[in-house]
Design a protein around this motif. Structure first.
Motif, short mmCIF file in Angstrom:
data_model
loop_
_atom_site.label_atom_id
_atom_site.label_comp_id
_atom_site.label_asym_id
_atom_site.label_seq_id
_atom_site.Cartn_x
_atom_site.Cartn_y
_atom_site.Cartn_z
N LYS B 52 -4.14 -4.86 -35.27
CA LYS B 52 -4.32 -4.39 -36.63
C LYS B 52 -4.03 -5.53 -37.60
N THR B 53 -4.35 -5.32 -38.84
CA THR B 53 -4.23 -6.28 -39.94
C THR B 53 -5.09 -7.51 -39.68
N LYS B 54 -4.52 -8.69 -39.81
CA LYS B 54 -5.33 -9.90 -39.75
C LYS B 54 -4.80 -10.86 -38.69
N VAL B 55 -5.75 -11.44 -37.96
CA VAL B 55 -5.42 -12.46 -36.98
C VAL B 55 -6.30 -13.67 -37.27
N THR B 56 -5.72 -14.85 -37.20
CA THR B 56 -6.49 -16.08 -37.44
C THR B 56 -6.16 -17.09 -36.36
N SER B 70 -12.83 0.16 -37.83
CA SER B 70 -13.80 -0.93 -37.91
C SER B 70 -13.03 -2.25 -37.87
N SER B 71 -13.76 -3.32 -37.71
CA SER B 71 -13.15 -4.65 -37.76
C SER B 71 -14.22 -5.64 -38.21
N THR B 72 -13.78 -6.76 -38.73
CA THR B 72 -14.71 -7.79 -39.20
C THR B 72 -14.32 -9.14 -38.64
N LEU B 73 -15.27 -9.76 -37.97
CA LEU B 73 -15.09 -11.13 -37.49
C LEU B 73 -15.60 -12.07 -38.57
#
Lengths: 116, 110
Positions: B52-56, B70-73
């Protein structure tokens, strides 16, 4: 670190013949997967091993496909007899962890099978 | 098994940021969102994974809202070599299995 090795890279056979594919996973990886990828589609899991035991073979057409992973390292996937619809790329993948969590699968280059 | 839906294809130009959105309405509590990249005549290659949240990481960012449906690449400043098929998957930690869809074919032009 060496990657997942597969052989042969290409194979052409006639229908009703037999064929075998070989996979050598990354050293120390406990889990090994075989996928079938038909042109234009995503890979479909055929069978999953953890060490030398089968975890999931629900999508393996067992009347013609078989796979084994002796000694929990290398694996072979066999098709006998082959049908035209078996033409696809057969991918082998391995992953390290046997515990929970989302670990990474590392894929080999695949074997492209053409059945005439 | 969680089913993922993503666009069939996308076009972009070199240097642009590309965002590929994936929907996974029935994602399970145990599932991680995972993205793989595949070039012609090669096996898929792991890009990024998150819960969840953001991974970079050094290649991409992954944004997953709180409801996880949903998710966004996000691929920053794409180049011609980013032309590939990108798969959004739910990693089933119970079955330890990936279920691939048809993926998004990204074409990067000069």
């Amino acid at each position: 670190e060496a990657g997942v090795a597969q052989s042969p890279r290409y194979k052409i056979i006639e229908k009703r013949q037999s064929v075998a594919f070989w996979c050598n996973p990354i050293s120390g990886h406990a889990t090994l997967y075989w996928y079938q990828q038909i042109l234009g589609q995503g890979p479909k899991l055929l069978i999953q091993f953890q060490n030398n035991g089968v975890v999931d073979d629900s999508q393996l057409p067992k009347d013609r496909f078989s796979a084994e992973r002796l000694k929990g390292v290398d694996s072979t996937l066999k098709i006998q007899p082959a049908k035209l619809e078996d033409s696809a790329v057969y991918l082998c993948a391995s992953s390290a962890s046997t515990s929970g969590g989302g670990d990474t699968q590392y894929f080999g280059p695949g074997t492209r099978l053409t059945v005439l | 098994l969680a089913k993922t839906t993503q666009p069939i294809s996308m076009d972009s130009y070199e240097g642009q940021e590309v965002n590929i959105t994936c929907s996974h309405n029935n994602i399970a509590t145990n599932d991680y969102i995972t993205w793989y990249q595949q070039f012609p005549s090669q096996g898929p290659r792991f890009i990024i994974q998150g819960y969840k949240t953001k991974v970079t990481n050094e290649v991409a960012s992954l944004f997953i809202p709180a409801d996880r449906k949903s998710s966004t690449l996000s691929l920053p400043r794409v180049s011609l070599s980013d032309t590939a098929v990108y798969y959004c998957l739910a990693w089933d930690t119970g079955r330890r299995a990936l279920t691939f869809g048809s993926g998004t074919r990204l074409q990067v032009q000069p």
